[in-house]
Design a protein around this motif. Structure first.
Motif, PDB file in Angstrom:
ATOM      1  N   HIS A 113     -10.895  10.278   5.395  1.00 36.79           N
ATOM      2  CA  HIS A 113     -10.051   9.288   4.470  1.00 36.79           C
ATOM      3  C   HIS A 113     -11.078   8.190   3.778  1.00 36.79           C
ATOM      4  O   HIS A 113     -11.836   7.633   4.607  1.00 36.79           O
ATOM      5  CB  HIS A 113      -9.089   8.607   5.914  1.00 36.79           C
ATOM      6  N   THR A 143     -12.729   6.994   8.584  1.00 34.91           N
ATOM      7  CA  THR A 143     -12.792   6.600   7.261  1.00 34.91           C
ATOM      8  C   THR A 143     -14.039   6.508   6.777  1.00 34.91           C
ATOM      9  O   THR A 143     -15.062   5.972   7.468  1.00 34.91           O
ATOM     10  CB  THR A 143     -11.930   5.090   7.174  1.00 34.91           C
ATOM     11  N   MET A 154     -12.126   5.364   1.442  1.00 27.65           N
ATOM     12  CA  MET A 154     -11.717   3.978   0.978  1.00 27.65           C
ATOM     13  C   MET A 154     -12.771   3.740  -0.566  1.00 27.65           C
ATOM     14  O   MET A 154     -13.873   3.981  -0.301  1.00 27.65           O
ATOM     15  CB  MET A 154     -11.742   2.944   1.763  1.00 27.65           C
ATOM     16  N   GLN A 192      -7.611  12.009   2.076  1.00 25.93           N
ATOM     17  CA  GLN A 192      -6.662  10.795   1.663  1.00 25.93           C
ATOM     18  C   GLN A 192      -7.453   9.967   0.933  1.00 25.93           C
ATOM     19  O   GLN A 192      -8.665   9.567   1.228  1.00 25.93           O
ATOM     20  CB  GLN A 192      -6.067  10.178   2.647  1.00 25.93           C
ATOM     21  N   GLU A 251      -3.197   1.897   7.774  1.00 27.90           N
ATOM     22  CA  GLU A 251      -3.277   3.165   8.104  1.00 27.90           C
ATOM     23  C   GLU A 251      -3.050   3.597   9.584  1.00 27.90           C
ATOM     24  O   GLU A 251      -2.447   4.480  10.025  1.00 27.90           O
ATOM     25  CB  GLU A 251      -4.783   3.785   7.574  1.00 27.90           C
ATOM     26  N   THR A 270      -7.717   6.043  -0.741  1.00 21.86           N
ATOM     27  CA  THR A 270      -7.361   4.617  -0.710  1.00 21.86           C
ATOM     28  C   THR A 270      -8.104   3.785  -1.847  1.00 21.86           C
ATOM     29  O   THR A 270      -9.380   3.652  -1.539  1.00 21.86           O
ATOM     30  CB  THR A 270      -7.181   3.795   0.440  1.00 21.86           C
ATOM     31  N   ARG A 271      -7.664   3.522  -2.827  1.00 23.54           N
ATOM     32  CA  ARG A 271      -8.282   2.553  -3.847  1.00 23.54           C
ATOM     33  C   ARG A 271      -8.534   1.059  -3.622  1.00 23.54           C
ATOM     34  O   ARG A 271      -7.467   0.562  -3.140  1.00 23.54           O
ATOM     35  CB  ARG A 271      -7.511   2.522  -5.087  1.00 23.54           C
ATOM     36  N   HIS A 288      -6.369  -2.680   4.964  1.00 19.75           N
ATOM     37  CA  HIS A 288      -6.046  -1.293   4.716  1.00 19.75           C
ATOM     38  C   HIS A 288      -6.203  -0.594   5.894  1.00 19.75           C
ATOM     39  O   HIS A 288      -5.379   0.555   6.143  1.00 19.75           O
ATOM     40  CB  HIS A 288      -6.859  -0.690   3.757  1.00 19.75           C
TER      41      HIS A 288
END
Length: 259
Positions: free
Chosen positions: A212, A185, A214, A236, A255, A238-239, A251
């Motif tokens: 991923h 991430t 963020m 991917q 995940e 994620t906000r 988060h």
């Protein structure tokens, strides 16, 4: 699980510590470095206009420290600004302002969009003077929106942002870590961070495409969505509404549960 913490070096420690305590492997790759600009004649003249402002928007702890340093050098006393409403982009910036005895408003969502929703800005009459203490290239969207509403902007560019040279040294180490982990991430907190991340890995696009992300705020999330479509990637996104460690941890656990 590998987490790439891209916050500036002086702001990364708290998040790294919180994630490490939860057995998450953290690799610090600061994508932004902040350097104060000189107090130019143009900036000096802006300071002389500061008491005429209704609002001062401060976008980072660095903006507080540099802004206050130059305030002292220009001979303006904080008492002359007691009528002004201060706005801080987030909790950390507000805490630094508190050291100077200033109580600032903080948006619920720590982004330009979040600040624009503050009632004190929405109720300002046209022609009001709004000051920005910011870095080079930052908060353009917010200033443009307020100018479109008829506000007069005093634009204090106090520091510049650049990709730290150390990133080039850290890239091979991070690439090795990524190879050792099935998933990773990457935290992206600004448009500048995203641009620097892409520039670093332009010769290794698979690292960009397999991450991923963020991402802080709606606007930056949309930038990544556009890039995903243009690059025909499937990474991917994620906000995030805040960079608080508890939010990021929640988060990450979500995940992990999906995996």
């Amino acid at each position: 699980m590998l987490f790439v913490n891209t916050r500036p070096q002086d702001r990364a420690a708290a998040l790294t510590a919180a994630l490490s305590q939860q057995d998450i492997t953290v690799f610090e790759l600061p994508l932004l470095e902040l350097q104060a600009l000189k107090l130019s004649p143009e900036l000096y003249e802006l300071y002389r206009q500061l008491p005429s402002a209704q609002v001062i928007v401060v976008v980072s702890p660095t903006a507080v420290e540099v802004g206050m340093q130059y305030l002292q050098q220009t001979g303006i006393q904080l008492e002359e600004l007691s009528h002004i409403q201060w706005i801080a982009v987030g909790i950390k910036t507000a805490q630094v302002l508190e050291k100077y005895g200033i109580q600032a408003l903080i948006p619920e969502v720590e982004t330009s969009e979040g600040m624009l929703q503050l009632p004190c800005l929405q109720k300002l009459p046209q022609g009001s003077r709004i000051t920005f203490w910011r870095g080079e290239g930052g908060r353009q969207f917010m200033m443009q929106q307020l100018q479109a509403q008829g506000m007069h902007i005093l634009n204090f560019v106090l520091y510049q942002r650049q990709c730290p040279p150390m990133c080039q040294t850290l890239m091979p180490l991070l690439a090795k870590k990524i190879q050792e982990n099935l998933a990773y991430t990457v935290l992206i907190s600004s448009e500048a961070s995203w641009l620097n991340w892409q520039a670093l890995w332009q010769n290794q696009p698979e690292i960009i495409k397999k991450a991923h992300y963020m991402v802080l705020g709606t606007r930056v999330a949309k930038l990544l969505q556009q890039a995903r479509q243009q690059q025909q990637a499937d990474f991917q996104i994620t906000r995030l509404d805040t960079l608080h460690p508890t939010t990021i941890l929640a988060h990450l656990r979500l995940e992990k549960g999906k995996a």
